[in-house]
Motif scaffolding. Structure first.
Motif, PDB file in Angstrom:
ATOM      1  N   THR A 225      52.245 -19.802  62.876  1.00 38.59           N
ATOM      2  CA  THR A 225      53.301 -19.088  62.166  1.00 38.59           C
ATOM      3  C   THR A 225      52.871 -17.656  61.880  1.00 38.59           C
ATOM      4  OG1 THR A 225      52.483 -19.917  60.054  1.00 38.59           O
ATOM      5  CG2 THR A 225      54.226 -21.187  61.110  1.00 38.59           C
TER       6      THR A 225
ATOM      7  N   GLU B 124      56.517 -13.994  64.620  1.00 42.47           N
ATOM      8  CA  GLU B 124      57.689 -14.514  65.315  1.00 42.47           C
ATOM      9  C   GLU B 124      57.833 -13.901  66.694  1.00 42.47           C
ATOM     10  OE1 GLU B 124      60.587 -16.093  61.752  1.00 42.47           O
ATOM     11  OE2 GLU B 124      61.286 -14.525  63.095  1.00 42.47           O
TER      12      GLU B 124
ATOM     13  N   ARG C  31      60.803 -26.825  61.054  1.00 43.75           N
ATOM     14  CA  ARG C  31      60.905 -25.388  61.258  1.00 43.75           C
ATOM     15  C   ARG C  31      61.536 -25.159  62.616  1.00 43.75           C
ATOM     16  NH1 ARG C  31      56.735 -21.013  58.876  1.00 43.75           N
ATOM     17  NH2 ARG C  31      57.579 -19.148  59.849  1.00 43.75           N
TER      18      ARG C  31
ATOM     19  N   GLN D 118      58.083 -28.125  55.144  1.00 41.16           N
ATOM     20  CA  GLN D 118      56.810 -28.540  55.691  1.00 41.16           C
ATOM     21  C   GLN D 118      56.975 -28.849  57.179  1.00 41.16           C
ATOM     22  OE1 GLN D 118      54.000 -28.464  54.125  1.00 41.16           O
ATOM     23  NE2 GLN D 118      52.652 -29.491  55.555  1.00 41.16           N
ATOM     24  N   VAL D 119      56.120 -28.278  57.990  1.00 40.40           N
ATOM     25  CA  VAL D 119      56.173 -28.522  59.426  1.00 40.40           C
ATOM     26  C   VAL D 119      55.353 -29.768  59.743  1.00 40.40           C
ATOM     27  CG1 VAL D 119      55.640 -27.592  61.684  1.00 40.40           C
ATOM     28  CG2 VAL D 119      56.409 -26.062  59.862  1.00 40.40           C
TER      29      VAL D 119
ATOM     30  N   LEU E  97      58.354 -20.955  67.429  1.00 39.18           N
ATOM     31  CA  LEU E  97      56.971 -21.334  67.164  1.00 39.18           C
ATOM     32  C   LEU E  97      56.129 -21.245  68.430  1.00 39.18           C
ATOM     33  CD1 LEU E  97      57.500 -24.458  64.872  1.00 39.18           C
ATOM     34  CD2 LEU E  97      56.680 -22.196  64.175  1.00 39.18           C
TER      35      LEU E  97
END
Length: 127
Positions: A100, A103, A27, A1-2, A32
C-alpha cells in the motif's frame, strides 16, 4: 482490514506443475501492487515474483525466471502464480503480499515494502 488467502499448494514430483492462488479482500484489488515470496525451512523469506496493479509490469527472481508465471484477475480479486518444471529446491511455503506504499503501478522486491501478507501455502517438490 486487508485479508489475503492463498490456496493451491501441495506435493508434486520434480518436473511437475502447480498453480497457487491468492484472493484479496478488504481493499480495492485493482489498485494493489502484489508480490509473491517463499520461505524454506531454516532460510529467510525470499522474493519470487511481483506484478503491478495494472498487470503491465512483472518481475521474477532469477531462480524461477522462465519457469514461473505470475498473473492477476482484477475482476476476481485474485492473483496467481503458475509454477512449471518444479525442482526440489522450490520446496517452500509460498506467500502472497500486497503493498500500500503507493497507488502508482509499481514493482517492489523487498519484504519491507509489503504491508499485508497471506498465511502461506506449502509447496513440496519430491519424488
Amino acid at each position: 482490514q486487508v485479508q489475503l488467502v492463498e490456496s493451491g499448494g501441495g506435493l508434486v514430483e520434480p518436473g511437475g506443475s502447480l498453480r497457487v492462488s491468492c484472493v484479496v479482500s478488504g481493499r480495492a484489488f485493482n489498485r494493489l501492487n502484489m508480490g509473491w515470496f517463499r520461505q524454506a525451512p531454516g532460510k529467510e523469506r525470499e522474493f519470487v515474483s511481483a506484478i503491478s496493479w495494472t498487470g503491465d509490469t512483472i518481475r521474477y527472481a532469477d531462480s524461477v525466471q522462465g519457469r514461473f508465471i505470475v498473473s492477476r484477475d482484477n475482476t476476481r480479486n485474485t492473483a496467481y502464480l503458475q509454477m512449471n518444471n518444479l525442482k526440489p529446491e522450490d520446496t517452500a511455503r509460498y506467500y502472497c503480499a500486497v503493498s500500500t506504499r503507493t497507488e502508482l503501478p509499481r514493482i517492489f522486491f523487498s519484504r519491507d515494502d509489503y504491508t499485508y501478507w497471506g498465511q502461506g501455502t506449502q509447496v513440496t517438490v519430491s519424488a
